[in-house]
Design a protein around this motif. Structure first.
Motif, PDB file in Angstrom:
ATOM      1  N   ASP A 427       0.799  -1.170  -0.145  1.00  0.00           N
ATOM      2  CA  ASP A 427      -0.135   0.133  -0.011  1.00  0.00           C
ATOM      3  C   ASP A 427       0.764   1.207  -0.055  1.00  0.00           C
ATOM      4  N   GLN A 428       2.021   1.156   0.533  1.00  0.00           N
ATOM      5  CA  GLN A 428       2.990   2.377   0.586  1.00  0.00           C
ATOM      6  C   GLN A 428       3.327   2.881  -1.075  1.00  0.00           C
ATOM      7  N   TYR A 429       3.150   1.970  -2.010  1.00  0.00           N
ATOM      8  CA  TYR A 429       3.531   2.472  -3.365  1.00  0.00           C
ATOM      9  C   TYR A 429       2.264   2.506  -4.228  1.00  0.00           C
ATOM     10  N   GLU A 430       2.540   3.215  -5.270  1.00  0.00           N
ATOM     11  CA  GLU A 430       1.413   3.410  -6.428  1.00  0.00           C
ATOM     12  C   GLU A 430       1.899   2.770  -7.317  1.00  0.00           C
ATOM     13  N   GLU A 431       0.683   2.382  -8.286  1.00  0.00           N
ATOM     14  CA  GLU A 431       0.767   1.676  -9.737  1.00  0.00           C
ATOM     15  C   GLU A 431       1.951   0.687  -9.725  1.00  0.00           C
ATOM     16  N   GLY A 432       2.721   1.184 -11.153  1.00  0.00           N
ATOM     17  CA  GLY A 432       4.030   0.282 -11.353  1.00  0.00           C
ATOM     18  C   GLY A 432       4.857  -0.157 -10.134  1.00  0.00           C
ATOM     19  N   ASP A 433       5.138   0.573  -9.198  1.00  0.00           N
ATOM     20  CA  ASP A 433       6.000   0.328  -8.255  1.00  0.00           C
ATOM     21  C   ASP A 433       5.297  -0.583  -7.255  1.00  0.00           C
ATOM     22  N   ARG A 434       3.923  -0.484  -7.020  1.00  0.00           N
ATOM     23  CA  ARG A 434       3.184  -1.287  -6.354  1.00  0.00           C
ATOM     24  C   ARG A 434       3.199  -2.822  -6.821  1.00  0.00           C
ATOM     25  N   ARG A 435       3.103  -2.845  -8.100  1.00  0.00           N
ATOM     26  CA  ARG A 435       3.091  -4.010  -8.710  1.00  0.00           C
ATOM     27  C   ARG A 435       4.581  -4.908  -8.626  1.00  0.00           C
ATOM     28  N   GLU A 436       5.593  -4.057  -8.892  1.00  0.00           N
ATOM     29  CA  GLU A 436       6.950  -4.391  -8.761  1.00  0.00           C
ATOM     30  C   GLU A 436       7.135  -5.026  -7.557  1.00  0.00           C
ATOM     31  N   PHE A 437       6.628  -4.325  -6.442  1.00  0.00           N
ATOM     32  CA  PHE A 437       6.888  -4.830  -5.168  1.00  0.00           C
ATOM     33  C   PHE A 437       6.232  -6.188  -4.737  1.00  0.00           C
ATOM     34  N   ILE A 438       4.873  -6.316  -5.087  1.00  0.00           N
ATOM     35  CA  ILE A 438       4.194  -7.392  -4.910  1.00  0.00           C
ATOM     36  C   ILE A 438       4.660  -8.568  -5.605  1.00  0.00           C
ATOM     37  N   SER A 439       5.001  -8.420  -6.778  1.00  0.00           N
ATOM     38  CA  SER A 439       5.885  -9.457  -7.606  1.00  0.00           C
ATOM     39  C   SER A 439       7.107  -9.795  -7.043  1.00  0.00           C
ATOM     40  N   GLY A 440       8.029  -8.898  -6.478  1.00  0.00           N
ATOM     41  CA  GLY A 440       9.242  -9.263  -5.857  1.00  0.00           C
ATOM     42  C   GLY A 440       8.817  -9.999  -4.607  1.00  0.00           C
ATOM     43  N   GLU A 441       7.958  -9.744  -3.829  1.00  0.00           N
ATOM     44  CA  GLU A 441       7.861 -10.134  -2.464  1.00  0.00           C
ATOM     45  C   GLU A 441       7.390 -11.708  -2.703  1.00  0.00           C
ATOM     46  N   ILE A 442       6.440 -11.808  -3.796  1.00  0.00           N
ATOM     47  CA  ILE A 442       5.780 -13.145  -3.993  1.00  0.00           C
ATOM     48  C   ILE A 442       6.844 -14.186  -4.108  1.00  0.00           C
ATOM     49  N   HIS A 443       7.683 -13.492  -5.130  1.00  0.00           N
ATOM     50  CA  HIS A 443       8.957 -14.276  -5.785  1.00  0.00           C
ATOM     51  C   HIS A 443       9.952 -14.766  -4.610  1.00  0.00           C
ATOM     52  N   LYS A 444      10.126 -13.757  -3.843  1.00  0.00           N
ATOM     53  CA  LYS A 444      10.933 -14.139  -2.614  1.00  0.00           C
ATOM     54  C   LYS A 444      10.407 -14.848  -1.691  1.00  0.00           C
ATOM     55  N   HIS A 445       8.932 -14.791  -1.473  1.00  0.00           N
ATOM     56  CA  HIS A 445       8.552 -15.610  -0.365  1.00  0.00           C
ATOM     57  C   HIS A 445       8.257 -17.015  -0.796  1.00  0.00           C
ATOM     58  N   PHE A 446       7.843 -17.198  -1.915  1.00  0.00           N
ATOM     59  CA  PHE A 446       7.439 -18.381  -2.521  1.00  0.00           C
ATOM     60  C   PHE A 446       8.219 -19.285  -3.606  1.00  0.00           C
ATOM     61  N   GLY A 447       9.163 -18.424  -4.001  1.00  0.00           N
ATOM     62  CA  GLY A 447      10.115 -19.145  -4.718  1.00  0.00           C
ATOM     63  C   GLY A 447      10.055 -19.045  -6.246  1.00  0.00           C
ATOM     64  N   SER A 448      10.966 -19.081  -7.200  1.00  0.00           N
ATOM     65  CA  SER A 448      10.562 -19.044  -8.502  1.00  0.00           C
ATOM     66  C   SER A 448       9.749 -20.085  -9.024  1.00  0.00           C
ATOM     67  N   GLU A 449       9.731 -21.307  -8.397  1.00  0.00           N
ATOM     68  CA  GLU A 449       8.832 -22.363  -8.997  1.00  0.00           C
ATOM     69  C   GLU A 449       7.419 -22.118  -8.771  1.00  0.00           C
ATOM     70  N   ALA A 450       6.983 -21.224  -7.924  1.00  0.00           N
ATOM     71  CA  ALA A 450       5.481 -20.849  -7.665  1.00  0.00           C
ATOM     72  C   ALA A 450       5.093 -20.076  -8.976  1.00  0.00           C
ATOM     73  N   VAL A 451       5.934 -19.291  -9.566  1.00  0.00           N
ATOM     74  CA  VAL A 451       5.596 -18.419 -10.494  1.00  0.00           C
ATOM     75  C   VAL A 451       6.061 -18.958 -11.951  1.00  0.00           C
ATOM     76  N   ARG A 452       6.575 -20.279 -12.114  1.00  0.00           N
ATOM     77  CA  ARG A 452       7.237 -20.888 -13.335  1.00  0.00           C
ATOM     78  C   ARG A 452       6.169 -20.862 -14.464  1.00  0.00           C
ATOM     79  N   GLY A 453       6.536 -20.152 -15.411  1.00  0.00           N
ATOM     80  CA  GLY A 453       5.611 -20.259 -16.538  1.00  0.00           C
ATOM     81  C   GLY A 453       4.634 -19.124 -16.680  1.00  0.00           C
ATOM     82  N   MET A 454       4.758 -18.032 -15.912  1.00  0.00           N
ATOM     83  CA  MET A 454       3.906 -17.203 -15.514  1.00  0.00           C
ATOM     84  C   MET A 454       3.833 -16.205 -17.031  1.00  0.00           C
ATOM     85  N   GLY A 455       2.613 -15.960 -17.384  1.00  0.00           N
ATOM     86  CA  GLY A 455       2.363 -15.053 -18.741  1.00  0.00           C
ATOM     87  C   GLY A 455       2.724 -15.929 -20.020  1.00  0.00           C
ATOM     88  N   SER A 456       3.103 -17.283 -19.949  1.00  0.00           N
ATOM     89  CA  SER A 456       3.408 -17.920 -21.081  1.00  0.00           C
ATOM     90  C   SER A 456       2.041 -18.553 -21.657  1.00  0.00           C
TER      91      SER A 456
END
Ligand code: FES
Ligand SMILES: [Fe+2]
Length: 456
Positions: A427-456
């Motif tokens: 919530d401390q971020y707006e728009e693109g920064d917010r999305r980037e933060f969420i993606s980064g944190e999800i990647h960090k917390h759940f690992g790259s396997e959790a998002v493997r194949g995203m967007g493909s």
């Protein structure tokens, strides 16, 4: 104890369960001076679609008040009490002028803000127009909808801008649909994630393309906010778990996940396909107003139909009366569910179960906020501007997390809590920064396997 309660668990008890029970008056009645009516009048509501405003004034009814809405020749929108202050002819027959509207009976002219500009039959030195207040309400036109504030003028909040009003890549198309029932029934549907399992799946067959896995009972979590609720429901399909976040800003604004979505790969911070309000017309009629968001990212099946969205229509299943009787009977949708609860549902006749936690929470919050208004206390409003919009969360996150045979609901619950925590931390971020933060944190917390194949 009611007669019917005495006959609990008895067979053939029809004779003993016929009492006339009252509806929940404090929660349902929206007219002036009613507890809920006063509460409702503390918020901005959509009251019309821009497309309704043409050459003629339009009679509308909102919160039990008969009104007329028009756009004058200067472009200002007026929302006035419908009956002329002189001798009460309806202003729906009035003539739109450069400034305001002129009553057809004796020619009195009312500006868009209610000021009386002309009383042509009165002597030149008459000051009658200075002695009268003709009722008018402030409006705010936004993206094809006209919002009004009908409360005390000195308590008027700023019109709130939500982040979902300006999501990159979204085309928003306004719509509006009437329901002949109390507003609360329609609104409660949005706080009931379990109805999708049955109404839209197990009982009537799948009604929403891409969401066939909704037949599974979800793991649901509710998060309370001062302005309402965020909740999420989570289901599994193979290695994927889908968390669908909903917003419910009290009294009636709601947003859900992606329409025509598909559970076929990881996805992070999908956004809503629907922003909607239930505007009470009176105690036994309501009108849905909202925007369908069309976009490629959150509508992967691309089955949306822009031409099917507008006045009395929206492009997904079961939202209006305008279907054949056979279709409505053989596969009833949301519209049949909330309207058939009756003109005003009788809560004393209900038996709420574990699936009704969201409905109970909503009623409890509404009751609390209604009482606050009765005591002269303020209620929480969403606050947001174009530069710093109010943050919402409606949308889907899908992660690749293998099934745990011992406690899979526990795994889903944990993942959902963590994702919600990340959403809120962003919530401390707006728009693109917010999305980037969420993606980064999800990647960090759940690992790259959790998002493997995203967007493909
Ligand atoms: S009733 Fe409207 S001017 Fe007389
Ligand atoms: Fe539904």
């Amino acid at each position: 104890m009611t007669e019917s309660a005495r006959w609990t668990n008895k067979k053939y008890g029809g004779y003993h369960t016929r009492e006339n029970l009252d509806d929940d008056v404090d929660l349902t009645r929206v007219g002036p001076a009613q507890p809920c009516g006063e509460y409702m009048r503390r918020f901005w509501f959509p009251v019309a679609m821009t497309e309704q405003l043409g050459e003629r004034p339009v009679p509308i009814r909102i919160l039990g008040e008969d009104l007329v809405i028009f756009r004058d020749l200067s472009g200002n929108i007026g929302l006035l009490h419908r009956h002329c202050s002189h001798r009460r002819m309806s202003l729906e027959y009035g003539r739109i002028e450069q400034h305001g509207i002129r009553c057809a009976y004796h020619g009195w002219q009312f500006d868009a803000d209610g000021a009386i500009l002309d009383t042509p039959g009165e002597p030149a030195d008459s000051n009658i127009k200075e002695k009268i207040c003709h009722g008018a309400y402030p409006i705010h036109e936004y993206k094809g909808l006209v919002f009004a504030y009908m409360g005390p003028p000195d308590e008027k909040p700023e019109f709130p801008i939500l982040d979902s009003f300006n999501i990159e890549g979204h085309e928003m198309i306004p719509y509006s649909i009437h329901s002949p029932c109390n507003w609360l029934q329609e609104s409660e549907n949005s706080m009931d994630p379990f109805h999708s399992v049955f109404l839209h799946g197990r009982v009537n067959g799948p009604q929403f393309p891409g969401l066939e896995h909704f037949v599974a009972l979800p793991v649901v979590q509710y998060f309370k906010r001062p302005e309402g609720f965020v909740y999420s429901h989570c289901r599994r399909q193979g290695d994927l778990i889908m968390m669908r976040f909903h917003d419910h800003i009290t009294p009636t604004m709601a947003q859900n996940g992606g329409m025509f979505q598909k559970l076929d790969g990881p996805k992070v911070f999908g956004r809503t396909s629907l922003t909607k309000w239930v505007t009470p017309i009176d105690d036994t009629n309501s009108r849905k107003f909202g925007w369908r968001h069309f976009n490629d990212a959150d509508e992967v099946l691309r089955q949306g139909d822009k031409s099917g969205v507008g006045w009395e229509k929206v492009d997904f299943y079961g939202q209006t009366a305008h279907r054949t009787q056979e279709e409505r009977l053989s596969s009833p949708g949301d519209w049949e569910a909330w309207t058939s609860q009756g003109p005003i549902n009788i809560h004393q006749r209900e038996y709420l179960g574990t699936t009704d936690e969201g409905v109970s929470m909503l009623r409890t919050k509404l009751r609390k906020d209604i009482r606050a208004v009765q005591r002269g206390k303020p209620v929480a409003h969403p606050k947001g501007s174009e530069a710093a919009p109010y943050h919402t969360y409606g949308g889907d996150t899908v992660l690749r997390i293998p099934e745990d045979s011992l406690d899979d609901p526990g795994i889903m619950r944990q993942a959902q809590s963590q994702v919600a925590k990340i959403y809120f931390a962003a919530d401390q971020y707006e728009e693109g920064d917010r999305r980037e933060f969420i993606s980064g944190e999800i990647h960090k917390h759940f690992g790259s396997e959790a998002v493997r194949g995203m967007g493909s």
